[in-house]
Scaffold this motif. Sequence first.
Motif, short mmCIF file in Angstrom:
data_model
loop_
_atom_site.label_atom_id
_atom_site.label_comp_id
_atom_site.label_asym_id
_atom_site.label_seq_id
_atom_site.Cartn_x
_atom_site.Cartn_y
_atom_site.Cartn_z
N VAL A 204 0.85 -1.19 0.00
CA VAL A 204 0.00 0.00 0.00
C VAL A 204 0.89 1.24 0.00
CG1 VAL A 204 -1.93 -1.12 1.16
CG2 VAL A 204 -0.16 -0.02 2.54
N THR A 205 0.42 2.27 -0.64
CA THR A 205 1.18 3.53 -0.69
C THR A 205 0.38 4.71 -0.17
OG1 THR A 205 0.50 3.86 -2.98
CG2 THR A 205 2.62 2.76 -2.61
N ASP A 206 -0.93 4.64 -0.22
CA ASP A 206 -1.76 5.76 0.24
C ASP A 206 -1.70 5.88 1.76
OD1 ASP A 206 -2.48 6.24 -2.34
OD2 ASP A 206 -4.40 5.18 -2.21
N GLY A 207 -1.76 7.09 2.24
CA GLY A 207 -1.82 7.34 3.67
C GLY A 207 -3.26 7.52 4.14
N ILE A 208 -3.45 7.35 5.45
CA ILE A 208 -4.77 7.57 6.03
C ILE A 208 -4.60 8.21 7.41
CG2 ILE A 208 -4.87 5.26 7.06
CD1 ILE A 208 -7.91 5.29 6.51
N GLY A 209 -5.40 9.23 7.70
CA GLY A 209 -5.31 9.91 8.98
C GLY A 209 -5.89 9.09 10.11
N HIS A 210 -5.57 9.48 11.34
CA HIS A 210 -5.99 8.72 12.51
C HIS A 210 -7.51 8.63 12.62
CE1 HIS A 210 -5.77 7.09 16.59
NE2 HIS A 210 -6.72 7.95 16.91
N ASP A 211 -8.20 9.76 12.48
CA ASP A 211 -9.66 9.76 12.65
C ASP A 211 -10.33 8.88 11.61
OD1 ASP A 211 -9.32 11.44 14.78
OD2 ASP A 211 -9.89 13.27 13.69
N ARG A 212 -9.86 8.98 10.37
CA ARG A 212 -10.45 8.15 9.32
C ARG A 212 -10.17 6.68 9.56
NH1 ARG A 212 -14.41 6.55 6.51
NH2 ARG A 212 -13.85 5.55 4.52
N ALA A 213 -8.97 6.37 10.03
CA ALA A 213 -8.62 4.97 10.31
C ALA A 213 -9.50 4.42 11.43
CB ALA A 213 -7.14 4.85 10.68
N VAL A 214 -9.73 5.21 12.48
CA VAL A 214 -10.61 4.77 13.56
C VAL A 214 -12.02 4.54 13.04
CG1 VAL A 214 -11.69 5.45 15.74
CG2 VAL A 214 -9.24 5.82 15.40
N ALA A 215 -12.48 5.40 12.14
CA ALA A 215 -13.82 5.23 11.56
C ALA A 215 -13.92 3.92 10.79
CB ALA A 215 -14.15 6.41 10.65
N VAL A 216 -12.84 3.53 10.13
CA VAL A 216 -12.84 2.28 9.37
C VAL A 216 -12.75 1.07 10.30
CG1 VAL A 216 -11.55 0.89 7.70
CG2 VAL A 216 -11.86 3.36 7.32
N LEU A 217 -11.88 1.15 11.30
CA LEU A 217 -11.57 -0.02 12.13
C LEU A 217 -12.42 -0.12 13.39
CD1 LEU A 217 -7.68 0.09 11.94
CD2 LEU A 217 -9.21 -1.38 10.63
N GLY A 218 -12.93 1.02 13.85
CA GLY A 218 -13.66 1.02 15.10
C GLY A 218 -12.81 1.55 16.24
N ALA A 219 -13.48 2.04 17.29
CA ALA A 219 -12.78 2.68 18.40
C ALA A 219 -11.84 1.72 19.12
CB ALA A 219 -13.80 3.26 19.38
N ALA A 220 -12.13 0.42 19.10
CA ALA A 220 -11.30 -0.54 19.81
C ALA A 220 -9.87 -0.56 19.27
CB ALA A 220 -11.91 -1.94 19.72
N ALA A 221 -9.69 -0.12 18.04
CA ALA A 221 -8.36 -0.13 17.42
C ALA A 221 -7.59 1.16 17.65
CB ALA A 221 -8.49 -0.37 15.91
N ALA A 222 -8.18 2.12 18.36
CA ALA A 222 -7.55 3.43 18.51
C ALA A 222 -6.20 3.35 19.19
CB ALA A 222 -8.48 4.37 19.28
N ARG A 223 -6.08 2.54 20.24
CA ARG A 223 -4.81 2.44 20.95
C ARG A 223 -3.72 1.88 20.04
NH1 ARG A 223 -0.74 3.86 24.17
NH2 ARG A 223 0.26 2.15 25.26
N ARG A 224 -4.03 0.83 19.31
CA ARG A 224 -3.05 0.23 18.40
C ARG A 224 -2.66 1.22 17.31
NH1 ARG A 224 -4.58 -5.61 16.62
NH2 ARG A 224 -4.10 -5.90 18.83
N LEU A 225 -3.64 1.94 16.80
CA LEU A 225 -3.36 2.92 15.76
C LEU A 225 -2.45 4.03 16.27
CD1 LEU A 225 -6.86 3.22 14.10
CD2 LEU A 225 -4.76 2.55 12.94
N SER A 226 -2.67 4.46 17.51
CA SER A 226 -1.84 5.54 18.06
C SER A 226 -0.40 5.06 18.26
CB SER A 226 -2.41 6.05 19.38
OG SER A 226 -2.28 5.09 20.41
#
Length: 312
Positions: free
Chosen positions: A243-265
């Motif tokens: 993958v080459t495209d980037g995604i911001g934190h808020d959009r990523a949380v919207a895709v994955l769900g709030a449970a993934a927020a800690r891992r994303l951060s």
Amino acid sequence: MSGFSSGTVLLTGGFGFIGSHVREALGSRGTPVRVLAHRAGADATEVVRGDLADPASLRGICRGVGTLVHTASVIDGGEEECWAVNERGTAALVAEARRAGVRRIVYVSTAAVYGEGVHRGIAEDEVEPAPVSPTSRSRLLAERSVLAAGGTVLRPMFVYGAGDRWFVPAVAELVRRLSARPAGGAARLSLISVHALAEAVCAVALRRAAGLEGAVLHAAHPVPTTLAEILDVLAAESLAPAVTDGIGHDRAVAVLGAAAARRLSLLGQDHYYDSTRLWRSVDVSPGAGFRETCPRYAHWYRDALSTARPPG
């Protein structure tokens, strides 16, 4: 349990991810190893039965032991299990070691005890720990028992290699679901191969020189690795989609769900730590970085990723 030499190492978690590599590294040095376990392992290592959640079962296990290496922790358990094993179990284990006159205690903890926020090359005494999960909170309390006894604590952040069910599988799963790089892959992360970590643990456990009693040491490769580089390596080894495209934190949380927020951060922000003190204190090398080292484990990861998904 008589008949054991004073050079015997008691190892907890000796059949787990990190502990199994520590056990092999100790064995390669000819060090007598006694493994605390619920059940016997598949080799000739001496195994003693015991349960960190049952302090009474630990009585006598340190007799004849010179060094305790503690790598066992509950990682994905609930609050009560984490407290029972990580905090109370470690306290009971350390108390038993002190009663038996164990000379050196080494505990493998985690840099996740620092909690939220961006961490850029911080030293061991630069930021006050502020753990946010039951796992990290209970492991920080485990650290305190070890340090109070004059032991040494190692804090790795992300550990990869054969047996890793948390880091590379989690990264691969996130990228598969997002089809993009969190924060463009710019985050710099502290990584260490499980073999390098095992060598460092052994070096701390067996070193004769004083100076690390009551010390906390970051255990990481000296050069942080960007998430982009990690993703490039995983794609090259067919362990994750390219993958080459980037995604911001808020959009990523919207895709994955709030449970993934800690891992994303953790993956989308800088989390790297100054490990100078460790590598200056031991006679082993951190080895090559992730780009050169990860391909050695690619076959293991391909098999693991084909049969299971990471927790969470």
